[in-house]
Design a protein around this motif. Sequence first.
Motif, PDB file in Angstrom:
ATOM      1  N   UNK A 224       0.808  -1.215   0.000  1.00  0.00           N
ATOM      2  CA  UNK A 224       0.000   0.000   0.000  1.00  0.00           C
ATOM      3  C   UNK A 224       0.839   1.261   0.000  1.00  0.00           C
ATOM      4  N   UNK A 225       1.928   1.265   0.767  1.00  0.00           N
ATOM      5  CA  UNK A 225       2.783   2.449   0.810  1.00  0.00           C
ATOM      6  C   UNK A 225       3.529   2.647  -0.506  1.00  0.00           C
ATOM      7  N   UNK A 226       3.767   1.556  -1.238  1.00  0.00           N
ATOM      8  CA  UNK A 226       4.493   1.656  -2.506  1.00  0.00           C
ATOM      9  C   UNK A 226       3.569   1.746  -3.711  1.00  0.00           C
ATOM     10  N   UNK A 227       2.271   1.894  -3.489  1.00  0.00           N
ATOM     11  CA  UNK A 227       1.319   1.839  -4.593  1.00  0.00           C
ATOM     12  C   UNK A 227       1.636   2.897  -5.650  1.00  0.00           C
ATOM     13  N   UNK A 228       1.557   2.490  -6.887  1.00  0.00           N
ATOM     14  CA  UNK A 228       1.760   3.400  -8.009  1.00  0.00           C
ATOM     15  C   UNK A 228       0.858   3.040  -9.175  1.00  0.00           C
ATOM     16  N   UNK A 229       0.930   1.765  -9.596  1.00  0.00           N
ATOM     17  CA  UNK A 229       0.240   1.356 -10.816  1.00  0.00           C
ATOM     18  C   UNK A 229      -1.270   1.545 -10.723  1.00  0.00           C
ATOM     19  N   UNK A 230      -1.871   1.239  -9.557  1.00  0.00           N
ATOM     20  CA  UNK A 230      -3.322   1.374  -9.426  1.00  0.00           C
ATOM     21  C   UNK A 230      -3.764   2.809  -9.647  1.00  0.00           C
ATOM     22  N   UNK A 231      -3.052   3.744  -9.042  1.00  0.00           N
ATOM     23  CA  UNK A 231      -3.401   5.164  -9.178  1.00  0.00           C
ATOM     24  C   UNK A 231      -3.085   5.666 -10.580  1.00  0.00           C
ATOM     25  N   UNK A 232      -1.924   5.299 -11.085  1.00  0.00           N
ATOM     26  CA  UNK A 232      -1.487   5.819 -12.388  1.00  0.00           C
ATOM     27  C   UNK A 232      -2.408   5.363 -13.516  1.00  0.00           C
ATOM     28  N   UNK A 233      -2.803   4.091 -13.480  1.00  0.00           N
ATOM     29  CA  UNK A 233      -3.635   3.558 -14.567  1.00  0.00           C
ATOM     30  C   UNK A 233      -5.066   4.079 -14.479  1.00  0.00           C
ATOM     31  N   UNK A 234      -5.632   4.136 -13.271  1.00  0.00           N
ATOM     32  CA  UNK A 234      -7.045   4.468 -13.127  1.00  0.00           C
ATOM     33  C   UNK A 234      -7.323   5.968 -13.211  1.00  0.00           C
ATOM     34  N   UNK A 235      -6.499   6.789 -12.554  1.00  0.00           N
ATOM     35  CA  UNK A 235      -6.800   8.233 -12.516  1.00  0.00           C
ATOM     36  C   UNK A 235      -5.614   9.118 -12.859  1.00  0.00           C
ATOM     37  N   UNK A 236      -4.411   8.559 -12.903  1.00  0.00           N
ATOM     38  CA  UNK A 236      -3.196   9.344 -13.105  1.00  0.00           C
ATOM     39  C   UNK A 236      -3.082  10.466 -12.068  1.00  0.00           C
ATOM     40  N   UNK A 237      -3.587  10.196 -10.865  1.00  0.00           N
ATOM     41  CA  UNK A 237      -3.501  11.170  -9.792  1.00  0.00           C
ATOM     42  C   UNK A 237      -4.656  12.150  -9.715  1.00  0.00           C
ATOM     43  N   UNK A 238      -5.522  12.141 -10.707  1.00  0.00           N
ATOM     44  CA  UNK A 238      -6.618  13.099 -10.754  1.00  0.00           C
ATOM     45  C   UNK A 238      -7.848  12.629  -9.986  1.00  0.00           C
ATOM     46  N   UNK A 239      -8.891  13.453  -9.968  1.00  0.00           N
ATOM     47  CA  UNK A 239      -8.953  14.810 -10.536  1.00  0.00           C
ATOM     48  C   UNK A 239      -8.085  15.795  -9.762  1.00  0.00           C
ATOM     49  N   UNK A 240      -7.357  16.616 -10.466  1.00  0.00           N
ATOM     50  CA  UNK A 240      -6.387  17.481  -9.821  1.00  0.00           C
ATOM     51  C   UNK A 240      -5.282  16.634  -9.226  1.00  0.00           C
ATOM     52  N   UNK A 241      -5.040  16.798  -7.935  1.00  0.00           N
ATOM     53  CA  UNK A 241      -4.095  15.953  -7.203  1.00  0.00           C
ATOM     54  C   UNK A 241      -4.802  15.092  -6.166  1.00  0.00           C
ATOM     55  N   UNK A 242      -6.105  14.902  -6.343  1.00  0.00           N
ATOM     56  CA  UNK A 242      -6.923  14.274  -5.296  1.00  0.00           C
ATOM     57  C   UNK A 242      -6.502  12.852  -4.978  1.00  0.00           C
ATOM     58  N   UNK A 243      -5.972  12.121  -5.950  1.00  0.00           N
ATOM     59  CA  UNK A 243      -5.594  10.726  -5.713  1.00  0.00           C
ATOM     60  C   UNK A 243      -4.096  10.492  -5.854  1.00  0.00           C
ATOM     61  N   UNK A 244      -3.323  11.546  -5.962  1.00  0.00           N
ATOM     62  CA  UNK A 244      -1.871  11.382  -6.041  1.00  0.00           C
ATOM     63  C   UNK A 244      -1.338  10.789  -4.747  1.00  0.00           C
TER      64      UNK A 244
END
Length: 290
Positions: A224-244
């Motif tokens: 969980x602390x190293x998560x990247x792919x789930x966020x990057x593929x689904x939202x790319x950190x958006x909307x805005x920076x809400x899921x970065x």
Amino acid sequence: MNTNKIYPWYFSSGAILLYLLFIVAPALLGIYYSFTDWNSYSSEKNFIGLEHFRTILAGDPTYLLFIKNTVLFTVVTSIAKTVLGLFLALLLVSGVKAANWHRMIIFSPQVLSFLIVGLVFKSLLDPNNGFVNVTLRSIGLDALAQNWLGSLTWAMPSIMAVDTWKGMGYIMVLFIAGLLAIPRDYYEAASIDGAGFIQKLFRITIPMLLPTITIATVLNITYGLRVFDAVYVLTNGGPGNATDVINTAVYSSFAKGYWGLGSALSTILFVIMAIISFFIIRLMNRKVEY
């Protein structure tokens, strides 16, 4: 005797050398670069001390949001995977028909790349033509249809749900192995004494599963602390920076050429992982001893 002590090192020396070369050395270099202004705009690397850490922890509130999102994602998905994994494991060792087929189906998302899973769920959660919203509208629940990945309210919960769906099968397998290792005699003796399911669960199953729960918790937290792919593929950190999260911020920093800042973010993530894992292992081991 000295030969016998040294002999095992012959087998492990190659793996240790590779580990030091490709894991430890880059990690130490990353920590060093986090104290410099290393970037793509200059060939010089100047030592600037804790400047990057001041920027991250006190100077820019955006970075605190990334840390908060990372911790929130880790806590929620770790609890969800553990609870659901344990529930499914208990269900599948209780004599359900075709249990092996159910195990295979539930575990199968784990072997898929998150790129594939993400693309599938981006289609399912599309606000206009996605299967989820189309189904809700078709049964008269229009009010429940949401912009799942584009809403400030629902984007992070949606990512957490997809990640939990993908990862709970792996935790389930760990718990199944732990449950099958518990001697049946304990349950038979408890049944003779009149214990019900809940009493057996909290008096026998969970205490005997503490070592497995420790492993599952550490694995969930480190992932969980190293998560990247789930966020990057689904939202790319958006909307805005809400899921970065921290790793998407690291990726963004390196992409922009701020390599020292990205290394500082990675160092902070490493420290958080080390501290949390240490205390969880200590806490769980203390419970096992008692």
